[in-house]
Scaffold this motif. Structure first.
Motif, mmCIF file in Angstrom:
data_model
loop_
_atom_site.group_PDB
_atom_site.id
_atom_site.type_symbol
_atom_site.label_atom_id
_atom_site.label_comp_id
_atom_site.label_asym_id
_atom_site.label_seq_id
_atom_site.Cartn_x
_atom_site.Cartn_y
_atom_site.Cartn_z
ATOM 1 N N UNK A 68 0.810 -1.218 0.000
ATOM 2 C CA UNK A 68 0.000 0.000 0.000
ATOM 3 C C UNK A 68 0.836 1.257 0.000
ATOM 4 N N UNK A 69 2.018 1.175 0.609
ATOM 5 C CA UNK A 69 2.915 2.336 0.654
ATOM 6 C C UNK A 69 3.485 2.683 -0.718
ATOM 7 N N UNK A 70 3.421 1.751 -1.654
ATOM 8 C CA UNK A 70 4.036 1.953 -2.967
ATOM 9 C C UNK A 70 3.021 1.994 -4.103
ATOM 10 N N UNK A 71 1.746 2.058 -3.783
ATOM 11 C CA UNK A 71 0.711 2.043 -4.819
ATOM 12 C C UNK A 71 0.907 3.167 -5.833
ATOM 13 N N UNK A 72 1.343 4.333 -5.380
ATOM 14 C CA UNK A 72 1.552 5.458 -6.293
ATOM 15 C C UNK A 72 2.705 5.198 -7.260
ATOM 16 N N UNK A 73 3.585 4.256 -6.926
ATOM 17 C CA UNK A 73 4.739 3.934 -7.776
ATOM 18 C C UNK A 73 4.423 2.867 -8.812
ATOM 19 N N UNK A 74 3.198 2.350 -8.772
ATOM 20 C CA UNK A 74 2.831 1.246 -9.664
ATOM 21 C C UNK A 74 1.796 1.684 -10.681
ATOM 22 N N UNK A 75 1.930 1.165 -11.876
ATOM 23 C CA UNK A 75 0.942 1.360 -12.937
ATOM 24 C C UNK A 75 0.312 -0.001 -13.204
ATOM 25 N N UNK A 76 -1.009 -0.053 -13.134
ATOM 26 C CA UNK A 76 -1.742 -1.293 -13.375
ATOM 27 C C UNK A 76 -2.638 -1.060 -14.582
ATOM 28 N N UNK A 77 -2.506 -1.909 -15.597
ATOM 29 C CA UNK A 77 -3.308 -1.728 -16.810
ATOM 30 C C UNK A 77 -3.703 -3.084 -17.380
ATOM 31 N N UNK A 78 -4.567 -3.040 -18.386
ATOM 32 C CA UNK A 78 -4.954 -4.227 -19.132
ATOM 33 C C UNK A 78 -4.417 -4.110 -20.546
ATOM 34 N N UNK A 79 -3.767 -5.160 -20.999
ATOM 35 C CA UNK A 79 -3.276 -5.221 -22.366
ATOM 36 C C UNK A 79 -3.472 -6.653 -22.857
ATOM 37 N N UNK A 80 -4.169 -6.813 -23.951
ATOM 38 C CA UNK A 80 -4.386 -8.132 -24.543
ATOM 39 C C UNK A 80 -4.911 -9.138 -23.528
ATOM 40 N N UNK A 81 -5.920 -8.742 -22.771
ATOM 41 C CA UNK A 81 -6.587 -9.616 -21.801
ATOM 42 C C UNK A 81 -5.684 -10.046 -20.649
ATOM 43 N N UNK A 82 -4.621 -9.298 -20.394
ATOM 44 C CA UNK A 82 -3.714 -9.563 -19.282
ATOM 45 C C UNK A 82 -3.619 -8.323 -18.397
ATOM 46 N N UNK A 83 -3.411 -8.540 -17.105
ATOM 47 C CA UNK A 83 -3.097 -7.448 -16.200
ATOM 48 C C UNK A 83 -1.597 -7.210 -16.320
ATOM 49 N N UNK A 84 -1.199 -5.958 -16.552
ATOM 50 C CA UNK A 84 0.211 -5.611 -16.688
ATOM 51 C C UNK A 84 0.584 -4.652 -15.564
ATOM 52 N N UNK A 85 1.653 -5.004 -14.856
ATOM 53 C CA UNK A 85 2.167 -4.186 -13.761
ATOM 54 C C UNK A 85 3.480 -3.564 -14.180
ATOM 55 N N UNK A 86 3.604 -2.252 -13.967
ATOM 56 C CA UNK A 86 4.845 -1.541 -14.260
ATOM 57 C C UNK A 86 5.140 -0.610 -13.090
ATOM 58 N N UNK A 87 6.382 -0.232 -12.980
ATOM 59 C CA UNK A 87 6.786 0.692 -11.938
ATOM 60 C C UNK A 87 8.044 0.209 -11.266
ATOM 61 N N UNK A 88 8.281 0.719 -10.063
ATOM 62 C CA UNK A 88 9.476 0.356 -9.309
ATOM 63 C C UNK A 88 9.122 0.083 -7.862
ATOM 64 N N UNK A 89 9.790 -0.907 -7.305
ATOM 65 C CA UNK A 89 9.700 -1.221 -5.887
ATOM 66 C C UNK A 89 11.116 -1.354 -5.336
ATOM 67 N N UNK A 90 11.298 -1.186 -4.028
ATOM 68 C CA UNK A 90 12.646 -1.203 -3.472
ATOM 69 C C UNK A 90 13.240 -2.590 -3.234
ATOM 70 N N UNK A 91 12.431 -3.669 -3.357
ATOM 71 C CA UNK A 91 12.990 -4.995 -3.064
ATOM 72 C C UNK A 91 12.316 -6.082 -3.895
ATOM 73 N N UNK A 92 13.055 -7.174 -4.084
ATOM 74 C CA UNK A 92 12.498 -8.346 -4.762
ATOM 75 C C UNK A 92 11.378 -8.963 -3.938
ATOM 76 N N UNK A 93 11.479 -8.871 -2.626
ATOM 77 C CA UNK A 93 10.442 -9.426 -1.753
ATOM 78 C C UNK A 93 9.089 -8.751 -2.018
ATOM 79 N N UNK A 94 9.089 -7.428 -2.104
ATOM 80 C CA UNK A 94 7.853 -6.702 -2.410
ATOM 81 C C UNK A 94 7.355 -7.045 -3.806
ATOM 82 N N UNK A 95 8.265 -7.118 -4.755
ATOM 83 C CA UNK A 95 7.888 -7.469 -6.136
ATOM 84 C C UNK A 95 7.212 -8.837 -6.151
#
Length: 79
Positions: free
Chosen positions: A29-56
């Protein structure tokens, strides 16, 4: 569980459910503003940056908790 219908209202409701699940996750929730969530070709696509692989790694399981069954493309980078 929810299937994805490609009408604008269904897509908006689905995106709202995903964002709600991210807000409920106190870590993501702390990083929601850093994420872009969209639909492309019937898939959910996530873009953006997070500070750790664990969060990703929490992104897709959190989306599944929202009942989303379609393919999720996690293109989020770790910075």
């Amino acid at each position: 569980m929810y299937a994805i219908n490609n009408t604008e209202s269904n897509i908006k409701r689905t995106l709202d459910r995903i964002q709600s699940m991210f807000r409920l996750n106190h870590r993501l929730g702390n990083y929601l503003a850093s994420l872009e969530i969209s639909f492309e070709n019937r898939s959910v696509v996530l873009r953006g940056e997070l500070p750790s692989d664990e969060l990703r790694g929490e992104l897709v399981p959190t989306i599944r908790q929202a009942g989303i069954l379609c393919q999720v493309c996690n293109e989020v980078q770790v910075s």
